[in-house]
Design a protein around this motif. Structure first.
Motif: not given
Length: 637
Positions: A13-23
């Motif tokens: 399935l499509p998915a998004f890998e979130y890697r960002a710190g606080p923004r």
């Protein structure tokens, strides 16, 4: 590439890998925050997955209600899933991972398929050390019930009148319950070096026994099977659109609240046209849900055929703010598209209730729709020029304010060319349905009204575009500025000649679309002192209308509507990465790629700028239209 991470494929399935710190970013009417989030769901609950690994759970079964917000942590010793470095957002699940020298934890929180009113939690634990690992794995959730009901200004934090009992359960172990407060359950672990184990929990309105392993596998398989065979972003939109549904415990069927700031921040389900719009692509993807949304939204109404502007946070009709003149058209459109696509005429014999506040008996769906047609024809009616009356709004809630004509005069005598053009397209489609249901008189009248309106709209061509509205005493709106929302409907209903349509699309390309990476602005020139705005609901019809005359422009406009286009243009803006609002601000704005705010009125889409179902339904519907799917009985474009 997004500053927040990248797309991938997980569980097929499509998915998004979130890697960002606080923004940090600014919600305008609420304090600045660095929190980002996405809404996932099934046909009952919504899981709000945060960028810091915490969760909220929303349940609209009885109203606009939070079961909890900003909670949900697993712990093993000093290791916690709070603020994990790795986060994965899937279409109905969120997965986080944390590790220390001796132990690795992967935790998946899933909304099971169907109308399950709780989330399923899978925790995989691996002993990475060389000695036996013993200890307690705990799940901790804080139940924070909150009713959101017409909150314009600071968040009130009202408790619901009948907070439900919420449970946290370890499958095969302990279970804790409360109406408010902290719930914690534990599972004892004893793992040899290299050993891995899976522990199952659930949180929410626990409703009976379940086999977690079977349910987990079946839910992912069911999701893969029901999503369309299409590019990943189309699948993502379909999952997030259907994940916004909730079975309605007051009116029956399913509601498909457009969400975002309207419901989650301000506490209402509106306008009535919106769930009807969102259900249109579902006619071709999950028709049973489309029919359920139609029945539910028709049940908002009164026996005279009127639909209220919205339902408040307690599911009561809210009519004090706007009195739109277009809402019946959306019900007639959805009903007709459903019948044309499925051939299911038996559904129109089934009874549909009216809102309980009216104390009226249910009527067959066909009769409910006939009464809506009568209300549109007789009560909304037409003005002195023959166009559909505008009342105090049409599709555009601020049309009267932005028209420059006296408000009270426009409410009493104003006319909407937009509604005339839309009606000139909708009514013949509804006439086909009425005829198939044996109502030849209604069918004939609908066609006659459509023909008259089409002729009037044709007369609104000013040489470059179609005018927007009329006031009394010769007042004309849209003669010197282009209002985009009316233009596609003028093409679709047949009011524009082929030459006019091509010329109009060229004008739109040179003005509204020029330099706008997210699609056409809805006004040109942009009025002084305002932000240019890009509305997906309007641009869907533009794509549809352009497909017949300028397919290259139509496909280009669709590509500008995508999440990938937003990421390419504004990689530092979370809004539009996985979900979005109903409207984006144009590039000349001081906040391009973000969304609108009216702080003087205590309201702002920017306060909750994701999980608006227009950002998912309109790309889907436009894609269907580009591929020739149209609601004509026995026809395909």
């Amino acid at each position: 590439m997004s500053a927040f991470g990248e797309w991938t494929t997980v569980e097929g399935l499509p998915a998004f890998e979130y890697r960002a710190g606080p923004r940090p970013w600014d919600p305008i009417i609420d304090p600045p925050t660095s929190r980002n989030w996405v809404h996932l769901g099934n046909r009952r609950i919504t899981l709000v997955a945060d960028s810091d690994g915490r969760f909220g759970v929303w349940d609209e079964h009885l109203g606009c209600r939070w079961i909890t917000e900003r909670t949900g942590i697993a712990r093993f010793g000093d290791l916690s899933t709070d603020s994990p470095p790795a986060k994965l957002f899937g279409p109905t699940f969120c997965r986080v991972g944390v590790a220390s020298d001796p132990v690795e934890i992967e935790r998946t929180v899933l909304c099971p398929e169907g109308e399950v009113p709780w989330v399923l939690i899978r925790v995989d634990v691996l002993n990475r050390g060389d000695v036996v690992l013993r200890g307690a794995l705990s799940e901790e959730w804080v139940v924070r019930p909150r009713l959101v009901d017409l909150e314009f200004g600071p968040v009130r934090g009202d408790a619901p009148p009948d907070a439900p009992v919420v449970a946290l359960e370890h499958f095969g172990g302990e279970r804790a319950e409360t109406t408010a407060g902290t719930l914690t359950v534990e599972a004892a672990l004893d793992l040899a070096p290299g050993e891995r184990t899976t522990v199952w929990f659930r949180f929410g309105l626990v409703d009976g026994p379940a086999d977690p392993e079977v349910l987990y596998a079946a839910s992912l398989a069911g999701l893969r099977n029901r999503l369309p065979s299409a590019p990943a972003e189309i699948q993502w939109h379909a999952a997030l659109l259907t994940g916004g549904a909730c079975v309605d415990g007051v009116l029956g069927g399913h509601t498909l609240n457009q969400g975002s700031a309207y419901s989650f921040r301000h506490g209402f389900n509106g306008a009535a046209r919106d769930p009807l719009q969102h259900a249109l692509p579902l006619v071709h993807l999950e028709p049973d849900l489309a029919l359920s949304v139609l029945r539910n939204t028709c049940a908002w109404g009164s026996p005279d055929g009127d639909l209220p502007y919205a339902l408040d946070g307690r599911k009561q009709p809210w009519t004090q703010l706007f009195r739109p003149s277009d809402q019946n058209l959306w019900a007639l459109w959805l009903a007709s598209e459903y019948a044309a696509a499925t051939g299911d005429l038996a559904a129109f014999s089934e009874p549909v209730p009216y809102h309980p506040c009216h104390g009226a008996d249910p009527v067959p769906l066909a009769e409910n729709l006939r009464r809506q047609f009568r209300f549109f024809a007789d009560e909304v009616g037409v003005g002195e020029h023959g166009h559909v009356r505008i009342l105090n709004a049409d599709w555009n809630d601020l049309a009267i304010k932005e028209s420059g004509v006296d408000r009270e005069v426009m409410i009493e005598r104003g006319e909407s060319v937009l509604n005339s053009a839309m009606a000139a397209w909708v009514l013949p489609v509804y006439a086909d349905l009425a005829a198939r249901l044996g109502d030849d008189a209604t069918a004939s009248e609908a066609r006659e009204r459509a023909a008259a309106l089409r002729s009037l709209v044709a007369g609104e061509w000013n040489g470059r575009w179609f005018r927007r509205a009329h006031g009394p005493d010769g007042k004309v709106v849209g003669d010197h500025d282009l209002w985009l929302e009316v233009q596609p409907w003028a093409i679709l209903c047949g009011a524009a000649t082929a030459d006019q349509a091509r010329a109009l699309l060229a004008t739109i390309d040179e003005t509204c679309r020029a330099g706008s990476p997210l699609g056409a602005r809805h006004r040109w020139p942009v009025p002084d002192g305002t932000h240019g705005q890009v509305w997906s609901s309007v641009n869907m019809t533009l794509i549809w209308a352009a497909a017949a005359y300028d397919p290259e422009m139509a496909w280009d406009e669709w590509r500008r509507m995508t999440l990938h286009a937003h990421t390419a243009a504004y990689p530092e803006v979370w809004t539009g990465t996985l979900s979005g609002p109903d409207c984006y601000l144009a590039p000349e704005s001081d906040r391009p790629g973000e969304t609108w705010a009216l702080p003087d009125f205590g309201t702002a889409m920017q306060a909750y700028p994701v999980a608006n179902l227009h950002s998912h339904s309109q790309p889907l519907l436009a894609h269907l239209r580009l591929n020739g799917v149209v609601p004509r009985f026995g026809e395909r474009a």
